[in-house]
Scaffold this active site. Sequence first.
Site, PDB file in Angstrom:
ATOM      1  N   GLY A   7      47.865  41.037  35.774  1.00  0.00           N
ATOM      2  CA  GLY A   7      48.944  40.735  36.140  1.00  0.00           C
ATOM      3  C   GLY A   7      48.837  40.105  37.650  1.00  0.00           C
ATOM      4  N   LYS A   8      49.527  38.721  37.752  1.00  0.00           N
ATOM      5  CA  LYS A   8      49.240  38.064  39.009  1.00  0.00           C
ATOM      6  C   LYS A   8      49.842  38.681  40.228  1.00  0.00           C
ATOM      7  CE  LYS A   8      48.923  33.685  36.694  1.00  0.00           C
ATOM      8  NZ  LYS A   8      47.396  33.531  36.603  1.00  0.00           N
TER       9      LYS A   8
ATOM     10  N   GLU B 221      55.637  34.828  36.443  1.00  0.00           N
ATOM     11  CA  GLU B 221      55.424  35.567  35.400  1.00  0.00           C
ATOM     12  C   GLU B 221      56.299  36.520  35.168  1.00  0.00           C
ATOM     13  OE1 GLU B 221      50.572  35.880  34.742  1.00  0.00           O
ATOM     14  OE2 GLU B 221      51.606  37.218  36.265  1.00  0.00           O
TER      15      GLU B 221
ATOM     16  N   ASP C 155      32.967  35.563  37.506  1.00  0.00           N
ATOM     17  CA  ASP C 155      34.325  35.516  36.729  1.00  0.00           C
ATOM     18  C   ASP C 155      35.290  35.081  37.735  1.00  0.00           C
ATOM     19  OD1 ASP C 155      36.621  36.045  35.211  1.00  0.00           O
ATOM     20  OD2 ASP C 155      36.372  38.379  35.460  1.00  0.00           O
TER      21      ASP C 155
ATOM     22  N   ASP D 183      44.861  34.626  42.624  1.00  0.00           N
ATOM     23  CA  ASP D 183      45.564  35.754  43.216  1.00  0.00           C
ATOM     24  C   ASP D 183      44.882  36.198  44.562  1.00  0.00           C
ATOM     25  OD1 ASP D 183      47.091  35.517  40.907  1.00  0.00           O
ATOM     26  OD2 ASP D 183      45.748  37.038  39.794  1.00  0.00           O
TER      27      ASP D 183
HETATM   28  O1  RIB Z   1      45.679  35.395  37.602  1.00  0.00           O
HETATM   29  C1  RIB Z   1      44.883  36.347  36.800  1.00  0.00           C
HETATM   30  C2  RIB Z   1      46.091  36.911  35.846  1.00  0.00           C
HETATM   31  O2  RIB Z   1      46.950  36.390  35.156  1.00  0.00           O
HETATM   32  C3  RIB Z   1      45.306  38.088  35.081  1.00  0.00           C
HETATM   33  O3  RIB Z   1      45.147  39.397  35.718  1.00  0.00           O
HETATM   34  C4  RIB Z   1      46.402  38.262  33.896  1.00  0.00           C
HETATM   35  O4  RIB Z   1      47.097  39.537  33.608  1.00  0.00           O
HETATM   36  C5  RIB Z   1      47.561  37.120  34.349  1.00  0.00           C
HETATM   37  O5  RIB Z   1      48.569  37.570  34.709  1.00  0.00           O
END
Ligand code: RIB
Length: 307
Positions: A38-39, A140, A248, A254
Amino acid sequence: MAVTVLGIYVADLVLFGQKIPQAGETVLGNNFVVGPGGKGSNQAVAASKAGVKTHFISKIGDDQFGRMAIEMYDEAKVDYSNVSISEDYSTGAAAIMVDEVTGANAINVYPGASGAITKKDIDDAEPAIRNSKIFLTQLEAPKETVMYALKKASDLGVTTILNPAPAACIEKSVFPLVDYFTPNEIEASFYVNHQVETHDDTRRAAESLLDMGVKNVVITLGERGAFFASAHEAFFCPVATLKTPVVDTTGAGDAFNAGLAVALTENMSVQEAMAFASATAGLSTTKIGTAKAMPSREQIEASLRGE
Ligand code: RIB
């Protein structure tokens, strides 16, 4: 001073393979990892690990994925007193495909409980926002909640960073509430209606975004670095030099946003802040996962010293 992050938490279900499949195609994967994502949550973890007191505003389910979040916040020392537990929804998830050759990724994220963050949650978190130097959010979480929170932070005199990921329409009146607007090249092109591929495209996009009313623009450009523009200056910042290979790139944006937030909290100059953010992002790509791959303050400082 602190950073407050608003955003979603989900569990990342990550599949690694020789390529990211196209629609209709099946590929045989080589690895599968489940981890916190989750960002917003990734950004909160990264900011806290980078050395600044961090409050996170979100919602999780009363389930195993939700407990994974709490464990991580305890470990990373994120203040999660404004992360509530939903009685109605389970924690969401993201399906992430990683190309193990290039480290590139493709993501489909379902916010689950985090999709139910409300304006009341923002009101409840007002003391945290008020006591922060920076308010950082993305797109998001529910849009009306994000916009409400941006307005509140701006009214409280807190510096705002909007990482417009994933790109979505924003009312014109919102842009002037944004102190730092931080799209990647794909998100930037969504807002300016032209491709952002060359240096010229990037400069033109940043100018258009400044014209829309944001005060500072930072366009992240993946392996080409990042571009900063304000009414006073504009410059490209190269990617950090890494001692270990990229495995990765998920969550690099983020890490960058968190690094920027931390640096601005500590009153670094914009040049220093961009370098700090780039080092944070670069280091995050040398480990698998998102939140779990965020570097410590010591690692960021060592990277900035070229170690
Ligand atoms: O930016 C990466 C994130 O985007 C991931 O962790 C995924 O959960 C999405 O929210």
